[in-house]
Write an enzyme that holds these catalytic residues in place. Structure first.
Site, PDB file in Angstrom:
ATOM      1  N   ASP A  63      28.002 -35.542 -26.767  1.00 29.42           N
ATOM      2  CA  ASP A  63      29.399 -35.175 -26.541  1.00 29.42           C
ATOM      3  C   ASP A  63      30.257 -36.397 -26.890  1.00 29.42           C
ATOM      4  O   ASP A  63      29.742 -37.388 -27.452  1.00 29.42           O
ATOM      5  CB  ASP A  63      29.625 -34.646 -25.117  1.00 29.42           C
ATOM      6  CG  ASP A  63      29.562 -35.730 -24.048  1.00 29.42           C
ATOM      7  OD1 ASP A  63      29.235 -36.899 -24.385  1.00 29.42           O
ATOM      8  OD2 ASP A  63      29.838 -35.423 -22.884  1.00 29.42           O
ATOM      9  N   HIS A  64      31.546 -36.341 -26.555  1.00 30.52           N
ATOM     10  CA  HIS A  64      32.437 -37.453 -26.898  1.00 30.52           C
ATOM     11  C   HIS A  64      31.977 -38.773 -26.257  1.00 30.52           C
ATOM     12  O   HIS A  64      32.080 -39.829 -26.858  1.00 30.52           O
ATOM     13  CB  HIS A  64      33.870 -37.121 -26.474  1.00 30.52           C
ATOM     14  CG  HIS A  64      33.982 -36.672 -25.047  1.00 30.52           C
ATOM     15  ND1 HIS A  64      33.538 -35.426 -24.632  1.00 30.52           N
ATOM     16  CD2 HIS A  64      34.460 -37.285 -23.930  1.00 30.52           C
ATOM     17  CE1 HIS A  64      33.756 -35.295 -23.332  1.00 30.52           C
ATOM     18  NE2 HIS A  64      34.305 -36.415 -22.888  1.00 30.52           N
ATOM     19  N   CYS A  72      25.126 -38.228 -23.624  1.00 29.71           N
ATOM     20  CA  CYS A  72      26.454 -37.998 -23.057  1.00 29.71           C
ATOM     21  C   CYS A  72      26.820 -39.243 -22.257  1.00 29.71           C
ATOM     22  O   CYS A  72      26.226 -40.303 -22.467  1.00 29.71           O
ATOM     23  CB  CYS A  72      26.502 -36.712 -22.230  1.00 29.71           C
ATOM     24  SG  CYS A  72      25.485 -36.691 -20.744  1.00 29.71           S
ATOM     25  N   GLY A  73      27.802 -39.164 -21.386  1.00 36.52           N
ATOM     26  CA  GLY A  73      28.207 -40.359 -20.640  1.00 36.52           C
ATOM     27  C   GLY A  73      27.098 -40.852 -19.734  1.00 36.52           C
ATOM     28  O   GLY A  73      26.776 -42.041 -19.694  1.00 36.52           O
ATOM     29  N   THR A  74      26.493 -39.935 -19.000  1.00 34.90           N
ATOM     30  CA  THR A  74      25.461 -40.300 -18.027  1.00 34.90           C
ATOM     31  C   THR A  74      24.055 -39.898 -18.456  1.00 34.90           C
ATOM     32  O   THR A  74      23.083 -40.387 -17.872  1.00 34.90           O
ATOM     33  CB  THR A  74      25.733 -39.595 -16.694  1.00 34.90           C
ATOM     34  OG1 THR A  74      25.734 -38.168 -16.943  1.00 34.90           O
ATOM     35  CG2 THR A  74      27.073 -40.018 -16.111  1.00 34.90           C
ATOM     36  N   GLY A  75      23.952 -38.959 -19.364  1.00 38.82           N
ATOM     37  CA  GLY A  75      22.662 -38.337 -19.698  1.00 38.82           C
ATOM     38  C   GLY A  75      22.322 -37.189 -18.775  1.00 38.82           C
ATOM     39  O   GLY A  75      21.421 -36.395 -19.068  1.00 38.82           O
ATOM     40  N   ARG A  81      27.195 -44.470 -21.087  1.00 37.25           N
ATOM     41  CA  ARG A  81      28.002 -45.298 -20.189  1.00 37.25           C
ATOM     42  C   ARG A  81      27.127 -46.010 -19.161  1.00 37.25           C
ATOM     43  O   ARG A  81      27.643 -46.690 -18.271  1.00 37.25           O
ATOM     44  CB  ARG A  81      29.054 -44.426 -19.499  1.00 37.25           C
ATOM     45  CG  ARG A  81      30.060 -43.828 -20.486  1.00 37.25           C
ATOM     46  CD  ARG A  81      30.969 -42.797 -19.832  1.00 37.25           C
ATOM     47  NE  ARG A  81      31.855 -42.199 -20.832  1.00 37.25           N
ATOM     48  CZ  ARG A  81      32.462 -41.032 -20.681  1.00 37.25           C
ATOM     49  NH1 ARG A  81      32.291 -40.329 -19.566  1.00 37.25           N
ATOM     50  NH2 ARG A  81      33.235 -40.551 -21.631  1.00 37.25           N
ATOM     51  N   ARG A 115      -5.630 -34.137 -17.528  1.00 41.86           N
ATOM     52  CA  ARG A 115      -5.174 -33.479 -16.303  1.00 41.86           C
ATOM     53  C   ARG A 115      -3.704 -33.054 -16.367  1.00 41.86           C
ATOM     54  O   ARG A 115      -3.259 -32.211 -15.593  1.00 41.86           O
ATOM     55  CB  ARG A 115      -5.392 -34.390 -15.087  1.00 41.86           C
ATOM     56  CG  ARG A 115      -4.523 -35.638 -15.093  1.00 41.86           C
ATOM     57  CD  ARG A 115      -4.952 -36.625 -14.015  1.00 41.86           C
ATOM     58  NE  ARG A 115      -4.076 -37.777 -13.945  1.00 41.86           N
ATOM     59  CZ  ARG A 115      -4.166 -38.836 -14.746  1.00 41.86           C
ATOM     60  NH1 ARG A 115      -5.068 -38.851 -15.707  1.00 41.86           N
ATOM     61  NH2 ARG A 115      -3.339 -39.857 -14.600  1.00 41.86           N
TER      62      ARG A 115
HETATM   63  C1  RB5 Z   1      32.249 -36.526 -20.062  1.00 43.37           C
HETATM   64  O1  RB5 Z   1      33.351 -37.158 -19.548  1.00 43.37           O
HETATM   65  C2  RB5 Z   1      31.057 -36.676 -19.157  1.00 43.37           C
HETATM   66  O2  RB5 Z   1      31.203 -35.868 -18.043  1.00 43.37           O
HETATM   67  C3  RB5 Z   1      29.796 -36.342 -19.902  1.00 43.37           C
HETATM   68  O3  RB5 Z   1      29.661 -37.184 -20.995  1.00 43.37           O
HETATM   69  C4  RB5 Z   1      28.495 -36.469 -19.147  1.00 43.37           C
HETATM   70  O4  RB5 Z   1      28.400 -37.712 -18.530  1.00 43.37           O
HETATM   71  C5  RB5 Z   1      28.167 -35.379 -18.233  1.00 43.37           C
HETATM   72  O5  RB5 Z   1      27.117 -35.361 -17.562  1.00 43.37           O
END
Ligand code: RB5
Length: 151
Positions: A10-11, A67-70, A111, A134
């Protein structure tokens, strides 16, 4: 297909996705770039869906989502039957989720981690085979859960 990797973001993950794609290409991988293509705000489930479909339909052997956090990407990815997505923040986890879980999608938080760690995790994720033994029955149990969601 053997060396084809689907990558999406994403962005929040766009900049890291660009770096991951050039790293993969420099190592000889074929990349399916599932977008997004800028830092304009988008919805991460859309791009998780594109990468997961490329993996489950056999176009790509593995997927990478940023994404920002994954976390959002991993939640979205794990809603797809046949996908075992792992949100990782360290190299041990990136290696072990291939070895033990046969994870087929790596989710990263742009991030949360730096580029050096991210690329090390990508390398370990792609280079580590599933251990089998296993763990095979356990992964089969995970796969069976795909078909219990409505029960
Ligand atoms: C976008 O701002 C943020 O919410 C997204 O990148 C992600 O971290 C969501 O889990």
């Amino acid at each position: 297909m053997e060396k084809t990797i689907a990558v999406g973001c994403d962005h929040g993950g766009f900049s890291l996705k660009v770096d991951i794609i050039s790293h993969l290409k420099s190592k000889g991988y074929t990349v399916i770039d599932c977008g997004t293509d800028s830092e304009k705000s988008v919805d991460y489930p859309v791009f998780a869906d594109k990468v997961c479909k490329a993996v489950t339909n056999g176009e790509a052997v593995l997927g990478i989502l940023v994404c920002g956090t994954g976390i959002g990407m991993s939640i979205a990815a794990n809603k797809h039957a046949g996908i075992r997505a792992a949100c990782c923040e360290n190299t041990f986890s990136a290696r072990m989720t291939r070895a033990h879980n046969d994870a087929n999608v790596l989710c990263l938080g742009a991030r949360v981690i730096g580029i050096g760690l991210a690329l090390d995790m990508v390398d370990l994720f792609l280079d580590t085979p599933f251990m089998g033994e296993r763990h095979t029955a356990r992964v089969e149990m995970l796969n069976a859960l795909d078909y219990k969601k409505d029960n």
